[in-house]
Design an enzyme around this catalytic site. Structure first.
Site, PDB file in Angstrom:
ATOM      1  N   ARG A  39       0.811  -1.204   0.000  1.00  0.00           N
ATOM      2  CA  ARG A  39       0.000   0.000   0.000  1.00  0.00           C
ATOM      3  C   ARG A  39       0.857   1.272   0.000  1.00  0.00           C
ATOM      4  O   ARG A  39       0.507   2.261  -0.627  1.00  0.00           O
ATOM      5  CB  ARG A  39      -0.975  -0.025   1.182  1.00  0.00           C
ATOM      6  CG  ARG A  39      -2.166  -0.889   0.850  1.00  0.00           C
ATOM      7  CD  ARG A  39      -2.675  -1.736   1.984  1.00  0.00           C
ATOM      8  NE  ARG A  39      -3.669  -2.672   1.486  1.00  0.00           N
ATOM      9  CZ  ARG A  39      -3.398  -3.926   1.120  1.00  0.00           C
ATOM     10  NH1 ARG A  39      -2.149  -4.387   1.203  1.00  0.00           N
ATOM     11  NH2 ARG A  39      -4.339  -4.709   0.673  1.00  0.00           N
ATOM     12  N   ASP A 148     -25.242   8.320   7.505  1.00  0.00           N
ATOM     13  CA  ASP A 148     -23.993   8.389   6.752  1.00  0.00           C
ATOM     14  C   ASP A 148     -23.962   9.739   6.055  1.00  0.00           C
ATOM     15  O   ASP A 148     -25.002  10.372   5.855  1.00  0.00           O
ATOM     16  CB  ASP A 148     -23.912   7.256   5.725  1.00  0.00           C
ATOM     17  CG  ASP A 148     -22.468   6.936   5.357  1.00  0.00           C
ATOM     18  OD1 ASP A 148     -21.924   5.957   5.879  1.00  0.00           O
ATOM     19  OD2 ASP A 148     -21.873   7.707   4.570  1.00  0.00           O
TER      20      ASP A 148
END
Lengths: 277, 127, 189
Positions: A39, A148
């Site tokens: 990553r 959300d």
């Protein structure tokens, strides 16, 4: 530079791991070296850095903190599914819930639980299933609020239709009781769906947050990890105000309130350590 | 099995320095970066001694001491403050919050070992 | 203006939630009154959550004046207060730079230790130079040890390495020796 020839030395890895640990509380040990390396390599490519050392300095000294967030995003892939982090849910159902009920909620008023940063709804519906199992036969009432910032995921959540992958951890009795299989997908039955209210809330919008009041428990798992230090503290303070006295806050398994703000009490239960107002 | 020590200090150099010295002398060591992580670890696992720094963000050594001293399960675990503060009022604060002793950094390895041996009961205080 | 005085007044309320609310709202004001009242509340309030709200609001205001006022709290006898203040400075980064440079030369080594941590943990564009100067000049072993640790993490130039080697000539302390060794290793030496 290509991926196969790229590697981070032991010292460099230790330094990066220590920095991530200090900022987030997540500790990547040597076993995770390959995972982290991959990553980091992607982020180095995206930011045009050839050497790890230069990238680390860029990461460390970027005043906006944006690159750190991007790296954390890349490291903490947010895969959500029903009954995720089972031990914590068990703690909620078997240990925290009886305490909340002793306080009178469920009888005199409905128990109120909030899934903050609910994404496509798996956690909120999981909580509804647990509460249906634990409470409904006694006639206790409850509400699950699910919010959300992203209204697309909320629309998805309201449909209540999931792939097999999302329901893989659902105990088979619940799968039969609360889901209807349709063409290889799983649709939630109305008895669960009607218990959850989905709506849009930005956790950093104080006007919106002031309307969120009187909750007995807040689940905010693997969400604050995407916020910077300042924002996390503001959200923690808002959560404090949203909780009733004695209310519980559930963070993700790898997150700790110890990196956020020293305002909640630490409680030890059999299945988990939980922060409480 | 050696005695278990929980080191609570925000400096990774300090933590690894104590770890190196203590592990070489038969102690087992766990680390925490601030008071609340320390409390989490102390609740998860039993320790024979806490080594506590004072200045830490998001929960100081004093917060840690007050919390463990008000917890019946942890109240009896000895705690040594090892910090940079050297004034009398700092020492008094540590002791009143529940530290058994207050030492001033930096510590020589032999002093650290002696503190740990005495507080974990491996040697008598006058020995 | 009326709103501001109302909020400042509310910081003295008996009710913790009222004080918390006022401390949060004051973060939207940037006047000296707002800053001074938040700093004084951070110093004196008995509720940790109200104090944390002051920290959040002071960070949100984030001016150089905040840095100057908050810096005074590094001398507090309450460890929570001085560490919370140092966290504000850390989060202000370069906006606190001038203040932090002065703190690094403070006569009190405890204040300098906190200032070194502010530089090391915060986002300061001249962090390595500031740390190097502490490593080379500060007379206190603990202050130097902390600077050595952070320099090992963010430094790496030949000047940084030389500065670390210099420490060995100035001090003979086993912990400091260990800190230098660890920092040099982090730099890949």
């Amino acid at each position: 530079m290509n991926r196969s020839s790229f590697s981070i030395s032991g010292e460099e890895f230790a330094r990066l791991a220590d920095y991530i640990y200090r900022r987030t509380g997540i500790f990547y040990d040597e076993n995770k070296r390959y995972y982290v390396e991959k990553r980091v390599f992607d982020r180095m490519k995206a930011t045009g850095h050839e050497k790890f050392r230069d990238y680390f300095l860029y990461l460390r000294c970027d005043a906006s903190g944006q690159e750190f967030q991007r790296l954390v995003n890349a490291l903490t892939v947010n895969e959500t599914y029903f009954f995720r982090e089972y031990d914590q849910l068990k703690c909620f159902a078997e240990e925290a819930l009886p305490e909340m009920l002793k306080g009178g909620c469920g009888r005199e008023r409905p128990l109120r639980v909030w899934s903050a940063g609910c994404s496509t709804g798996e956690e909120a519906y999981t909580l509804a299933i647990i509460l249906l199992e634990m409470l409904d036969s006694d006639g206790f009432g409850f509400e699950v609020h699910a919010t959300d910032i992203n209204d697309e995921v909320l629309q998805q959540a309201e449909k209540g239709v999931y792939e097999q992958r999302s329901v893989r951890e659902v105990p088979s009795v619940y799968l039969e009781k609360y889901f209807v299989p349709v063409y290889g997908k799983y649709c939630l039955k109305p008895v669960v769906k009607e218990k959850v209210r989905f709506y849009q809330v930005n956790l950093l919008d104080r006007a919106q947050m002031q309307k969120m009041r009187g909750f007995d428990a807040i689940f905010c798992r693997n969400v604050l990890i995407y916020f910077d230090d300042r924002a996390r503290r503001e959200v923690a303070l808002s959560f404090y105000e949203s909780l009733r006295p004695g209310g519980f806050i559930f963070l993700g398994h790898s997150e700790s309130m110890s990196r956020i703000a020293p305002i909640f009490r630490v409680r030890k239960f059999k299945n988990a350590i939980i922060y409480q107002k | 099995m050696g005695k278990k020590v929980l080191v609570i200090d925000d400096s990774s150099t300090v933590r690894s320095y104590y770890r190196k010295i203590l592990e070489a002398n038969g102690f087992a060591v766990a680390e925490a970066i601030n008071a609340y992580e320390g409390i989490e670890k102390a609740l998860e696992e039993e320790f024979d001694l806490y080594l506590v720094d004072i200045n830490m963000t998001k929960g100081t050594g004093i917060d840690f001491l007050r919390e463990v001293r008000s917890n019946p399960e942890l109240v009896a675990v000895p705690a040594a403050v090892i910090s940079t503060e050297s004034e009398e009022k700092d020492v008094e604060l540590s002791l009143s919050a529940g530290a058994n002793v207050h030492f001033i950094k930096p510590l020589k390895p032999e002093t650290l070992l002696e503190i740990c041996r005495i507080l974990t009961g491996e040697v008598a205080a006058d020995g | 203006m009326e709103e501001l005085s109302r909020l400042i007044e509310l910081l003295n309320s008996e009710d913790e939630m009222e004080r918390l609310h006022a401390a949060e709202e004051l973060g939207d004001h940037t006047s000296s009154e707002a800053i001074l009242s938040l700093v004084s509340c951070l110093e004196k309030d008995e509720s940790r959550v109200v104090q944390e709200a002051c920290v959040a609001s002071l960070c949100r205001i984030g001016t150089e004046e905040v840095a100057e006022e908050v810096a005074k709290l590094l001398r507090s006898s309450d460890p929570y207060v001085r560490n919370a203040a140092s966290e504000v400075l850390q989060l202000l980064g370069d906006r606190a730079r001038h203040v932090v440079e002065l703190l690094l030369r403070d006569p009190d080594p405890d204040v300098r230790t906190l200032a070194v941590r502010v530089v090391g943990e915060g986002q300061f564009s001249n962090a390595s130079a500031l740390l190097r100067s502490v490593v080379l000049n500060d007379p206190d072993a603990n202050v130097v040890a902390s600077a050595v640790e952070y320099l090992g993490e963010i430094g790496g130039s030949s000047e940084d390495r030389d500065a670390l080697h210099e420490v060995r000539a100035r001090f003979s302390d086993p912990f400091l020796e260990y800190a230098v060794e660890t920092a040099l290793r982090k730099m890949g030496e």
